[in-house]
Design an enzyme around this catalytic site. Structure first.
Site, PDB file in Angstrom:
ATOM      1  N   ALA A 163     -55.832  52.670  89.927  1.00 15.47           N
ATOM      2  CA  ALA A 163     -57.381  52.506  89.629  1.00 15.47           C
ATOM      3  C   ALA A 163     -58.144  52.345  91.108  1.00 15.47           C
ATOM      4  O   ALA A 163     -58.962  53.232  91.501  1.00 15.47           O
ATOM      5  CB  ALA A 163     -58.031  51.320  88.934  1.00 15.47           C
ATOM      6  N   CYS A 223     -45.217  52.555  85.253  1.00  8.80           N
ATOM      7  CA  CYS A 223     -44.274  52.702  83.976  1.00  8.80           C
ATOM      8  C   CYS A 223     -43.216  53.420  84.257  1.00  8.80           C
ATOM      9  O   CYS A 223     -42.347  53.174  83.255  1.00  8.80           O
ATOM     10  CB  CYS A 223     -45.506  53.919  83.136  1.00  8.80           C
ATOM     11  SG  CYS A 223     -46.986  53.377  82.890  1.00  8.80           S
ATOM     12  N   ASN A 257     -56.028  55.525  86.061  1.00 11.18           N
ATOM     13  CA  ASN A 257     -56.326  56.586  87.042  1.00 11.18           C
ATOM     14  C   ASN A 257     -57.846  57.094  86.398  1.00 11.18           C
ATOM     15  O   ASN A 257     -58.399  57.681  87.351  1.00 11.18           O
ATOM     16  CB  ASN A 257     -55.321  57.701  86.660  1.00 11.18           C
ATOM     17  CG  ASN A 257     -54.095  57.587  87.727  1.00 11.18           C
ATOM     18  OD1 ASN A 257     -54.318  57.918  88.801  1.00 11.18           O
ATOM     19  ND2 ASN A 257     -52.817  56.783  87.099  1.00 11.18           N
ATOM     20  N   SER A 263     -50.223  53.293  94.887  1.00 10.29           N
ATOM     21  CA  SER A 263     -50.392  54.518  94.281  1.00 10.29           C
ATOM     22  C   SER A 263     -48.919  54.870  93.610  1.00 10.29           C
ATOM     23  O   SER A 263     -48.369  56.002  93.855  1.00 10.29           O
ATOM     24  CB  SER A 263     -50.927  55.652  95.092  1.00 10.29           C
ATOM     25  OG  SER A 263     -52.165  55.379  95.850  1.00 10.29           O
TER      26      SER A 263
END
Length: 473
Positions: A21, A54, A326, A50
């Protein structure tokens, strides 16, 4: 370092958090405004930016070869885009009234052999809070043992791999059976560990209804994973060396050379709480459609530290997913950079896998629908991923929840083999469009024997749901 009170002729955007984010917001704002118009300063307390959190279970399990494969953009690449990114620097205070943040240089502290380095203030005109989430670490005896690991950041993943490499024993216990717990259990099996999963729920994957979670349970036991459901962990006993040696419940002890926490996460909002920013029921920051923190025109928040609107139930929820983070960043960066964008909400779509079993859900579970006040019908069907006569056709089960009388789709869960998981996207679109199950039956989905039966499994479930709604009237 810039200090509060330094004269400036351009606006300064300060970003707290250097992952999805935060850096998406910084990058999008930079696309809209050049360095002559907008100065961007970003703080990241860890060593990486960045990256795909996951992907950590797949890195631990060996499916992803190198840690750097998970990094989308390095600090150097961000700096090349005129973003002043300060790594290993933790923001420890937000002064909303003074429009500044207090940062601590952790790297300088490490070099000096001290717990922390120098602190300094940085003023802002616009602020982005993207502090993420933290793994739950319940206050249990032994929880801070060095071989007990949460898995949220690349630093966490590296620490776990270091433990696995340096541990001669091959027994692992995973506490919790949500997405991270299930994925980490599989990763540890791939690394040759004997794995026990201790789960306080009725079945693994509490994001599913228990009848669908049972399918996940069966797949995990089929991999040789020992499943202990309905069990509350009360302690993590340690040996003379201070390392965890087991995980204890009220009824038994499960030997462990390494313990992984898969209990879930909570929004990391201590900074926001201390600054007086508004928090919701789950402890996440509350924002408007533009991802602006409510009541604060020049502060935005996004990612795992916020709560978002559930478009099906109409309630705020905390959902920690990189896809949302994102998108939040893109919206925030557009608005902070002088453009316009909104984030309307989510329907709660998620997919995962254990071995070759694909697990997907979107919308509400039965208990969610009850809590939201819906009256509903449920149907479950069994089908295949391809035409039954075509080689490789694999079974799948689809569960669908629809509102009584109206037939509005409320939720879908899918568990099956290859080709099952991504079918949930059809249901996610239908939920977003507030379609009824009857409308879904007319969807013009692609068909050929290698890809689907004549009636796609999602549409078979929709047809059965239509019948259930009609019979309930």
């Amino acid at each position: 370092m810039p200090m509060s009170g330094t004269s400036r002729t351009r606006e300064r955007l300060v970003v707290i958090g250097g992952d999805a984010a935060g850096m998406s917001a910084a990058s999008q704002a930079r696309r809209l405004k050049g360095p002559d118009e907008l100065e961007i300063v970003a703080f990241e307390r860890g060593h990486f930016t960045s990256y795909s959190a996951c992907g950590i279970p797949y890195w631990v399990g060996g499916d992803v070869g190198e840690r750097d494969d998970l990094i989308a953009r390095t600090p150097e690449e961000h700096r090349e885009r005129a973003i002043d990114l300060r790594m290993c620097t933790e923001v420890v205070r937000i002064d909303v009234q003074g429009r500044r943040v207090l940062a601590r240089d952790l790297a300088a502290g490490e070099e000096a052999g001290e717990p922390s380095g120098a602190e300094y203030w940085t003023a802002y005109d616009k602020l982005v809070v993207a502090t993420g989430a933290r793994p739950l670490r319940p206050a249990l005896p032994g929880i801070d043992a060095p071989n007990v690991h949460g898995v949220q950041t690349l630093d966490d993943g590296q620490a776990l791999l270091d433990t696995l490499t340096g541990t001669p024993g091959r027994r692992a216990v995973v506490i919790g059976a949500g997405y991270i717990g299930v994925e980490m259990a599989e990763a540890l099996v791939k690394r040759g560990y004997e794995v026990t999963v201790v789960n306080r729920g009725e079945e693994p994957m509490s994001t599913l209804d228990p009848d669908m979670g049972r399918l996940v349970h069966d797949a995990m036991t089929g991999m040789g994973i020992r499943m202990v459901n309905g069990a509350e962990v009360i302690a993590i006993p340690t040996g003379d060396d201070g390392r965890a040696r087991a995980v204890a419940t009220a009824d038994a002890e499960y030997p462990a050379d390494v313990v992984v926490l898969g209990i879930g996460v909570r929004p990391e909002t201590a900074l926001a709480r201390e600054a007086g920013l508004p928090l919701g029921e789950y402890g996440g920051l509350l924002t408007d459609l533009a991802m602006r923190v409510r009541g604060h025109d020049d502060i935005w928040a996004g990612g795992d530290c916020v709560e978002v609107l559930d478009l099906v139930s109409g309630r705020e929820r905390h959902i920690a997913l990189g896809t949302h983070a994102n998108k939040h960043g893109q919206v925030i960066g557009s608005n902070a950079g002088g453009g316009y964008a909104t984030f309307p909400g989510v329907v709660g779509t998620a997919v995962s896998k254990v071995c070759d079993l694909e697990i997907a859900r979107t919308g509400l579970r039965e208990k969610d629908a009850l809590a939201a006040g819906f009256r509903f019908v449920t149907v479950t069907i069994e089908s295949t991923s391809r035409a039954g006569y075509y080689p490789g056709a694999a079974p799948m089960k689809v569960k669908m929840i629809a509102e009584r009388r109206t037939g509005r789709l409320l939720g879908v869960q899918i568990v099956g083999r290859e080709g099952a998981g991504k079918r949930v996207d059809v249901a996610a679109v239908a939920l977003t469009a507030q379609m009824t199950v009857e409308q879904m039956t007319a969807l013009d989905l692609g068909y050929a024997p290698p890809f689907s039966p004549v009636w796609d499994p999602v549409l078979v479930a929709a047809r059965k749901a239509v019948a259930a709604v009609r019979s309930d009237r």
